[in-house]
Design a protein around this motif. Structure first.
Motif, mmCIF file in Angstrom:
data_model
loop_
_atom_site.group_PDB
_atom_site.id
_atom_site.type_symbol
_atom_site.label_atom_id
_atom_site.label_comp_id
_atom_site.label_asym_id
_atom_site.label_seq_id
_atom_site.Cartn_x
_atom_site.Cartn_y
_atom_site.Cartn_z
ATOM 1 N N ASN A 17 0.702 -1.146 -0.027
ATOM 2 C CA ASN A 17 -0.035 0.077 0.117
ATOM 3 C C ASN A 17 0.973 1.186 0.017
ATOM 4 O O ASN A 17 2.098 1.144 0.458
ATOM 5 N N TYR A 29 -3.595 6.496 4.884
ATOM 6 C CA TYR A 29 -5.017 6.658 4.658
ATOM 7 C C TYR A 29 -5.296 8.246 3.904
ATOM 8 O O TYR A 29 -4.571 8.914 4.132
ATOM 9 N N LEU A 109 -3.431 -8.036 0.219
ATOM 10 C CA LEU A 109 -4.273 -7.020 0.814
ATOM 11 C C LEU A 109 -4.580 -6.971 2.074
ATOM 12 O O LEU A 109 -5.252 -8.000 2.517
ATOM 13 N N ASN A 114 -10.240 1.471 8.130
ATOM 14 C CA ASN A 114 -10.313 2.682 7.559
ATOM 15 C C ASN A 114 -10.218 3.973 8.668
ATOM 16 O O ASN A 114 -10.341 3.454 9.760
ATOM 17 N N TYR A 128 -10.289 -1.891 2.786
ATOM 18 C CA TYR A 128 -11.031 -0.888 1.979
ATOM 19 C C TYR A 128 -10.120 0.018 1.274
ATOM 20 O O TYR A 128 -9.125 0.450 1.694
ATOM 21 N N TYR A 129 -10.176 -0.007 -0.101
ATOM 22 C CA TYR A 129 -9.071 0.436 -1.155
ATOM 23 C C TYR A 129 -10.107 0.960 -2.195
ATOM 24 O O TYR A 129 -10.845 0.878 -2.912
ATOM 25 N N TRP A 130 -9.378 2.364 -2.319
ATOM 26 C CA TRP A 130 -10.032 3.501 -2.972
ATOM 27 C C TRP A 130 -9.669 3.214 -4.642
ATOM 28 O O TRP A 130 -8.452 2.684 -4.907
ATOM 29 N N LYS A 144 -14.882 1.747 -4.195
ATOM 30 C CA LYS A 144 -13.862 1.376 -3.510
ATOM 31 C C LYS A 144 -14.030 -0.507 -3.614
ATOM 32 O O LYS A 144 -15.090 -1.032 -4.019
ATOM 33 N N TYR A 163 -9.034 5.759 3.221
ATOM 34 C CA TYR A 163 -8.960 4.189 2.834
ATOM 35 C C TYR A 163 -7.456 4.153 2.435
ATOM 36 O O TYR A 163 -6.932 5.043 2.114
ATOM 37 N N SER A 164 -7.193 3.113 2.490
ATOM 38 C CA SER A 164 -5.818 2.819 1.647
ATOM 39 C C SER A 164 -5.659 2.852 0.291
ATOM 40 O O SER A 164 -6.669 3.009 -0.357
ATOM 41 N N ILE A 165 -4.597 3.024 -0.323
ATOM 42 C CA ILE A 165 -4.600 2.896 -1.680
ATOM 43 C C ILE A 165 -3.339 1.854 -2.265
ATOM 44 O O ILE A 165 -2.338 1.733 -1.502
ATOM 45 N N ARG A 166 -3.848 0.946 -2.835
ATOM 46 C CA ARG A 166 -2.877 -0.072 -3.729
ATOM 47 C C ARG A 166 -2.764 0.424 -5.087
ATOM 48 O O ARG A 166 -3.786 0.397 -6.060
#
Length: 171
Positions: A17, A29, A109, A114, A128-130, A144, A163-166
């Protein structure tokens, strides 16, 4: 230099992430369309992105990494969900999903939870990933990837939540 994995899909997926140094770390986040973290995630301090899908200057992956990376689209998350196998597991005590692509390569993941207001929620219970895709019906909502044990779905959410971002790299 950030590492990525080819899962046999349309894009390459980052191994961590944004803000994390290893796959099982939660990382940072972000509210949707914001490129910096903050101490509180609230509607009244959310800078609403007024367009449709995010442009590079509002894409946290593009801004915080080297400019080749970006946040995945809704369709890319749907491809990840539909074309990969998902197995619940723990790495170094961190729960999440090991996602194995069509070619046998995999990413992890974590259930990073969040952030709302100054509180962390569902850490270790859900991820939770945007995506970079907005909801066509409301400019304050975006799509998401949501996951917990037994559930992997792509759904809409209020953009003010952290939220997290991958990140992904185009092939």
């Amino acid at each position: 230099g950030h590492e990525y994995v080819d899962l046999g899909l349309s894009v390459m997926w980052a191994t961590c992430n944004i803000g994390a140094d290893s796959p099982e770390e939660y990382g940072d986040y972000y509210a949707w369309g914001e490129t910096e973290t903050k101490s509180e995630y609230r509607k009244d301090n959310y800078n609403i992105w007024a367009g449709s899908d995010l442009t590079p200057s509002y894409d946290a992956a593009y801004v915080n990494w080297d400019g080749n990376w970006r946040i995945p689209t809704k369709a890319e998350f749907e491809e990840l969900r539909d074309r990969c196998s998902w197995k619940y597991m723990k790495i170094s005590g961190t729960p999440g999903y090991n996602v194995t692509g069509t070619n046998g390569n995999s990413i992890f993941l974590p259930y990073a939870g969040n952030k709302q207001y100054d509180q962390s929620n569902n850490v270790g219970e859900a991820g939770y990933y945007w995506s970079k895709s907005s909801d066509e019906d409301s400019r304050t909502f975006a799509y998401k990837l949501y996951m917990n044990v037994g559930t992997v779905e792509v759904s809409r959410s209020s953009g003010c939540i952290g939220y997290s971002i991958r990140a992904v790299l185009p092939k």
